[in-house]
Design an enzyme around this catalytic site. Structure first.
Site, short mmCIF file in Angstrom:
data_model
loop_
_atom_site.label_atom_id
_atom_site.label_comp_id
_atom_site.label_asym_id
_atom_site.label_seq_id
_atom_site.Cartn_x
_atom_site.Cartn_y
_atom_site.Cartn_z
N LYS A 225 -0.86 4.95 4.50
CA LYS A 225 -1.78 4.03 5.18
C LYS A 225 -1.30 3.83 6.62
O LYS A 225 -0.14 3.50 6.85
CB LYS A 225 -1.85 2.69 4.45
CG LYS A 225 -2.82 1.71 5.06
CD LYS A 225 -3.02 0.51 4.15
CE LYS A 225 -3.95 -0.52 4.79
NZ LYS A 225 -5.27 0.03 5.13
N HIS B 9 0.83 -1.20 0.00
CA HIS B 9 0.00 0.00 0.00
C HIS B 9 0.87 1.26 0.00
O HIS B 9 2.07 1.20 0.30
CB HIS B 9 -0.92 0.03 1.23
CG HIS B 9 -2.12 -0.85 1.11
ND1 HIS B 9 -2.07 -2.21 1.30
CD2 HIS B 9 -3.41 -0.57 0.80
CE1 HIS B 9 -3.27 -2.73 1.12
NE2 HIS B 9 -4.11 -1.74 0.82
#
Length: 276
Positions: free
Chosen positions: A169, A165
């Site tokens: 995040k 990600h």
């Protein structure tokens, strides 16, 4: 549906990347109307949600940092309201409880909730007879990957999960990776039987250990959006399942489906696959 009163929708986290996509999708859906936009970032307080989302025209819905007054406002609409939440793991539990308390149905894409928190929210939703959807991943492609992984688990005893990600995040591993591991453990078997006594020269080098021996590895880098691999291994072969996100718009069909479906529920449901 076209003749019914549009579904009132409040977007919590409206200034974030996912929030802006949700604002755009809701504004363009004929059976929905955006009645509120919330974001804690003071930079966007008072900004029109439609202009910030890139619609090219104002929606006359200013972004506010006041969640509960907005939920109270939405609760006065003729049609039951929905709150879509893409915020932060530190606030999402309280956001969901507040929405349910006001009779607003939560559709939650924020990950990071603990199993105990999800159980508590499920009991709260049951008592209120209010629908709530917690969806770790709104992508249809990810649902298909997870279904393929469940099928493969019948034939492979060794599996590891890698999730990648963007570096903004906040939680690791991702809710999607945790959900995928949970689905595999529900097959009733233990994975990755040890063939050697392992030693980690760097703590965490082998990733996080989920239930039933499944390892999850998290990567955070700028340039990534959301990606996941489930890698199965056996003698002489590797079977890799991978899902890549290139545009957050891919989540919007799932978000709109969830907004429509949550109105039909009286309890908490976890996972997009449960409503497809």
């Amino acid at each position: 549906m076209m003749n019914q009163t549009p579904i009132p929708v409040v977007v919590n986290g409206a200034a974030g990347k996912m929030g802006r996509e949700v604002v755009k999708a809701v504004a363009q859906a004929a059976d929905m109307t955006l009645v509120g936009a919330i974001d804690r970032n003071p930079e966007y307080n008072g900004t029109d949600a439609g202009e910030l989302a890139g619609l090219g025209e104002p929606l006359e819905v200013p972004i506010t940092d006041q969640l509960e007054p907005m939920l109270a406002f939405a609760a006065q609409e003729r049609q039951p309201g929905v709150m879509v939440d893409f915020t932060h793991p530190s606030t999402v539990y309280d956001n969901i409880r507040s929405a349910i308390a006001y009779g607003i149905r939560p559709v939650v894409g924020t990950t990071g909730l603990s199993p105990d928190q999800i159980q508590d929210l499920a009991e709260f939703a049951d008592k209120a007879s209010t629908g709530c959807l917690i969806i770790p991943n709104f992508s249809i492609g990810m649902v298909l990957l997870q279904q393929a992984a469940i099928q493969a688990s019948q034939y492979f005893d060794h599996v590891e999960i890698i999730e990648l990600h963007h570096n903004q995040k906040a939680d690791a591993p991702s809710g999607t990776a945790i959900q995928t591991a949970q689905m595999l453990t529900e097959m009733g078997k233990t994975y990755n039987p040890a063939v050697v006594e392992e030693t980690e020269k760097l703590p965490g080098a082998r990733g996080g250990l989920a239930e039933e021996g499944i390892r999850i590895h998290s990567i955070r880098l700028p340039g990534l959006i959301a990606h996941q691999e489930v890698i199965f291994g056996a003698a002489g072969q590797i079977y890799t399942l991978r899902h890549d996100t290139s545009d957050r718009a891919c989540y919007m069909p799932g978000v709109l489906l969830a907004i429509r479906k949550v109105l039909q529920l009286k309890s908490l449901v976890y996972g997009l696959e449960k409503i497809l």
